[in-house]
Design a protein around this motif. Structure first.
Motif, mmCIF file in Angstrom:
data_model
loop_
_atom_site.group_PDB
_atom_site.id
_atom_site.type_symbol
_atom_site.label_atom_id
_atom_site.label_comp_id
_atom_site.label_asym_id
_atom_site.label_seq_id
_atom_site.Cartn_x
_atom_site.Cartn_y
_atom_site.Cartn_z
ATOM 1 N N PHE A 375 0.834 -1.204 0.000
ATOM 2 C CA PHE A 375 0.000 0.000 0.000
ATOM 3 C C PHE A 375 0.873 1.260 0.000
ATOM 4 O O PHE A 375 0.581 2.240 -0.697
ATOM 5 N N THR A 376 1.939 1.229 0.798
ATOM 6 C CA THR A 376 2.823 2.397 0.855
ATOM 7 C C THR A 376 3.429 2.694 -0.506
ATOM 8 O O THR A 376 3.592 3.868 -0.891
ATOM 9 N N ARG A 377 3.751 1.653 -1.259
ATOM 10 C CA ARG A 377 4.403 1.820 -2.569
ATOM 11 C C ARG A 377 3.394 1.845 -3.726
ATOM 12 O O ARG A 377 3.793 1.821 -4.893
ATOM 13 N N ARG A 378 2.101 1.819 -3.373
ATOM 14 C CA ARG A 378 1.041 1.909 -4.404
ATOM 15 C C ARG A 378 1.179 0.768 -5.416
ATOM 16 O O ARG A 378 1.144 0.942 -6.618
ATOM 17 N N ILE A 379 1.346 -0.450 -4.894
ATOM 18 C CA ILE A 379 1.465 -1.653 -5.721
ATOM 19 C C ILE A 379 0.336 -2.599 -5.348
ATOM 20 O O ILE A 379 0.027 -2.803 -4.160
ATOM 21 N N ASP A 380 -0.277 -3.173 -6.373
ATOM 22 C CA ASP A 380 -1.358 -4.141 -6.168
ATOM 23 C C ASP A 380 -0.729 -5.508 -5.876
ATOM 24 O O ASP A 380 -0.147 -6.134 -6.758
ATOM 25 N N LEU A 381 -0.837 -5.948 -4.627
ATOM 26 C CA LEU A 381 -0.276 -7.243 -4.203
ATOM 27 C C LEU A 381 -1.409 -8.242 -4.056
ATOM 28 O O LEU A 381 -2.358 -8.006 -3.289
ATOM 29 N N GLY A 382 -1.341 -9.337 -4.795
ATOM 30 C CA GLY A 382 -2.399 -10.346 -4.760
ATOM 31 C C GLY A 382 -1.847 -11.741 -4.532
ATOM 32 O O GLY A 382 -0.664 -12.020 -4.751
ATOM 33 N N PHE A 383 -2.729 -12.627 -4.086
ATOM 34 C CA PHE A 383 -2.346 -14.025 -3.837
ATOM 35 C C PHE A 383 -3.437 -14.933 -4.380
ATOM 36 O O PHE A 383 -4.617 -14.755 -4.082
ATOM 37 N N GLU A 384 -3.024 -15.889 -5.205
ATOM 38 C CA GLU A 384 -3.943 -16.880 -5.773
ATOM 39 C C GLU A 384 -3.748 -18.201 -5.019
ATOM 40 O O GLU A 384 -2.763 -18.914 -5.208
ATOM 41 N N GLN A 385 -4.710 -18.491 -4.140
ATOM 42 C CA GLN A 385 -4.619 -19.690 -3.308
ATOM 43 C C GLN A 385 -5.410 -20.824 -3.935
ATOM 44 O O GLN A 385 -6.558 -20.626 -4.352
ATOM 45 N N PRO A 386 -4.820 -22.028 -4.012
ATOM 46 C CA PRO A 386 -5.561 -23.149 -4.602
ATOM 47 C C PRO A 386 -6.647 -23.633 -3.657
ATOM 48 O O PRO A 386 -6.671 -23.289 -2.473
ATOM 49 N N GLY A 387 -7.531 -24.446 -4.173
ATOM 50 C CA GLY A 387 -8.623 -24.975 -3.370
ATOM 51 C C GLY A 387 -8.289 -26.271 -2.668
ATOM 52 O O GLY A 387 -9.184 -26.916 -2.119
ATOM 53 N N HIS A 388 -7.055 -26.679 -2.657
ATOM 54 C CA HIS A 388 -6.649 -27.933 -1.998
ATOM 55 C C HIS A 388 -5.300 -27.699 -1.332
ATOM 56 O O HIS A 388 -4.525 -26.816 -1.736
ATOM 57 N N PRO A 389 -4.951 -28.467 -0.284
ATOM 58 C CA PRO A 389 -3.665 -28.279 0.402
ATOM 59 C C PRO A 389 -2.497 -28.762 -0.465
ATOM 60 O O PRO A 389 -2.628 -29.680 -1.273
ATOM 61 N N ILE A 390 -1.360 -28.128 -0.280
ATOM 62 C CA ILE A 390 -0.126 -28.503 -0.975
ATOM 63 C C ILE A 390 0.911 -28.818 0.097
ATOM 64 O O ILE A 390 1.388 -27.909 0.791
ATOM 65 N N MET A 391 1.239 -30.067 0.259
ATOM 66 C CA MET A 391 2.127 -30.497 1.340
ATOM 67 C C MET A 391 3.558 -30.639 0.825
ATOM 68 O O MET A 391 3.804 -31.277 -0.206
ATOM 69 N N ILE A 392 4.500 -30.042 1.560
ATOM 70 C CA ILE A 392 5.924 -30.218 1.289
ATOM 71 C C ILE A 392 6.619 -30.430 2.636
ATOM 72 O O ILE A 392 6.006 -30.295 3.693
ATOM 73 N N VAL A 393 7.899 -30.761 2.580
ATOM 74 C CA VAL A 393 8.718 -30.880 3.785
ATOM 75 C C VAL A 393 9.710 -29.737 3.791
ATOM 76 O O VAL A 393 10.428 -29.523 2.807
ATOM 77 N N GLY A 394 9.739 -28.978 4.879
ATOM 78 C CA GLY A 394 10.659 -27.848 4.928
ATOM 79 C C GLY A 394 10.696 -27.221 6.294
ATOM 80 O O GLY A 394 9.987 -27.621 7.223
ATOM 81 N N ASN A 395 11.526 -26.206 6.390
ATOM 82 C CA ASN A 395 11.653 -25.405 7.600
ATOM 83 C C ASN A 395 10.804 -24.154 7.405
ATOM 84 O O ASN A 395 11.091 -23.327 6.532
#
Length: 522
Positions: A375-395
């Motif tokens: 918002f401060t930089r006047r940039i449109d930030l969006g996120f496209e989330q899938p309708g199912h879980p995505i499992m990985i192994v990580g920290n």
């Protein structure tokens, strides 16, 4: 009142005495158990000498049995000859069995300075004929007794062990006697001898075999000791070579100068030295780069502070302080990124913190944290989330750092004129084996020749208007490598502005079953 509450309180002295005892027990229980250091030389020596010392008494026992068998053979042959000669003197006269043995023959039969000789002649029904009446008869069910065959047995006579040779002989000497009685008339002839000479011979044999062993055994022990010392000397030489090295000498150890059995150990040590050398080189490069990069903001801060001190105009002082604040912000950001890079490099991919996690939910929380900055930089930030879980192994902590650096990079290079946009998405590839994290922007993009260099430390594309330390993408690459993930850069396929082709960062992880655990994967 609870059951575990006493009706009367314990005296103060008892309570105070019980507390120290409890502490002492706890201290003893938590004291580490000392491990006894084992000696390779001593262990090999034990495994070599233990069978040797165990086999030595066994060899003595076997030698004793063999010596007895050897000592019995010549004396058994002498007894056999005596029985045969005595049997030739036994005959039947007028239906009576007699032994026509002269007195001189009897004296010769008993002529022995060491052992006692006994003999006995018995009739077909076991009746006594001549000799030592105390000598027992052979067992009646002894199948070994045959006509004209000498047999041997051991017995006790007059309280002494004796060796007895015996045989059955047909007393019918003439043809008329054999025709008159078709059934053979068998007399039993026995000659016995005590075992003194046999024991003496067996002892002499044992002495001849065992006495040299008392000389050979210490010599063998000395040779084994010398052979082990000689065989393990390469370990001592290797120890001296390593000890004589300089502290900064991390060069490989020459494995050609060690035995074949120690070569795997030397190769493993060389691998460790190579990894240690690489780690030290990374640390030296990190320190040198950090010192070089910190010079600029620190010098700028010092210059701005000195300038502010010389200014009298409040406007100029304020301007200098603003520049000083910007320099301190830049220095703070640089220090934070240096610490993040150091933490990423020292993070072990198989250490604690690796666990199955849901990628899209983690990405959503990180994107939410960056919404105020967009918002401060006047940039449109969006996120496209899938309708199912995505499992990985990580920290999870490291993956948040990875995504934060990618978002920071995208927000820095996207235009701040109100037309900029950054989109984050998590998905699964068409094959179903990879989890994909994508960050796309409509900024100026990255030239194809620069895409491999932007992951290097402190590297920035020339001509870019935005300021930065050049560490963000280096941190991204380090974290991705620890998660066995790949990072690719392509042009944004959704960009329609030829002047700003945009960039698409794609991080590909191995997909994990939803109910998997870290033990199943590791």
């Amino acid at each position: 009142m609870p059951r575990d509450t006493p009706n009367h309180p314990a005296p103060d002295g008892a309570a105070s005495a019980a507390a120290p005892r409890k502490k002492r027990r706890s201290a003893i229980a938590t004291q580490p158990v000392e491990r006894i250091q084992r000696s390779l030389f001593g262990e090999i020596l034990d495994w070599m000498l233990a069978p040797l010392l165990l086999l030595w008494p066994m060899s003595i026992a076997i030698t004793y049995l063999i010596a007895q068998s050897i000592a019995n053979q010549p004396f058994d042959r002498a007894l056999e000859d005596s029985v045969t000669v005595l049997a030739q003197q036994v005959s039947e006269v007028n239906g009576k069995i007699v032994a026509r043995l002269p007195v001189s023959a009897r004296d010769l039969l008993r002529a022995d300075d060491i052992d006692n000789i006994y003999y006995k002649v018995s009739g077909p029904n076991g009746e006594y004929v001549e000799g030592d009446v105390e000598m027992s008869q052979p067992p009646p069910d002894d199948d070994r007794v045959g006509h004209g065959t000498v047999q041997f047995r051991s017995d006790i006579l007059h309280g002494s062990d004796v060796r007895i040779a015996y045989m059955q002989v047909d007393v019918r000497r003439s043809a008329a006697q054999r025709n008159a009685s078709p059934q053979p008339r068998l007399a039993t002839v026995q000659v016995g001898e005590t075992l003194e000479k046999r024991a003496q011979l067996a002892n002499e044999i044992i002495k001849g075999v065992i006495l040299p062993q008392f000389i050979i055994l210490p010599v063998a022990l000395a040779l084994v000791w010398f052979a082990l010392s000689r065989g393990l000397s390469p370990l001592s030489e290797l120890q001296e070579r390593i000890r004589d090295r300089r502290p900064d000498d991390l060069s490989p150890i020459d494995s050609g100068q060690v035995p074949e059995e120690i070569s795997p150990l030397v190769r493993s040590l060389n691998d460790m030295l190579a990894r240690l050398s690489q780690t030290i080189a990374i640390q030296k490069r990190f320190i040198a780069d950090a010192a070089h990069q910190m010079k600029t903001p620190l010098a700028g801060m010092r210059m701005q502070s000195e300038l502010a001190l010389r200014q009298d105009d409040q406007v100029d002082v304020r301007r200098s302080l603003e520049q000083l604040a910007k320099s301190s912000e830049s220095a703070t950001r640089l220090v934070n990124q240096l610490l993040s890079l150091a933490r990423a490099e020292n993070q072990q991919s198989q250490a604690g913190g690796m666990a199955p996690l849901e990628l899209s939910e983690l990405v959503r929380t990180v994107v939410q944290d960056w919404v105020p900055a967009s918002f401060t930089r006047r940039i449109d930030l969006g996120f496209e989330q899938p309708g199912h879980p995505i499992m990985i192994v990580g920290n999870a902590l490291m993956l948040r750092e990875l995504l934060s650096n990618l978002l920071d990079n995208a927000l820095h290079y996207t235009p701040h004129d109100g037309n900029g946009s950054v989109t984050v998405r998590a998905r699964v590839d068409e094959g179903g084996g990879l989890a994909i994290l994508e960050i796309e922007d409509n900024g100026p993009g990255i030239a194809l020749a620069e895409r491999q260099h932007v992951f290097e430390r402190f590297y920035r594309v020339l001509g870019t208007p935005s300021t930065g330390s050049g560490l963000g993408l280096a941190i991204v690459r380090e974290i991705a490598q620890q998660h066995q993930a790949t990072v690719d850069i392509v042009d944004n396929p959704r960009s329609t502005d030829p002047r700003n082709p945009g960039s698409l960062f794609r991080v590909s992880f191995q997909l994990t079953p939803r109910n998997a655990t870290i033990d199943d994967i590791g």
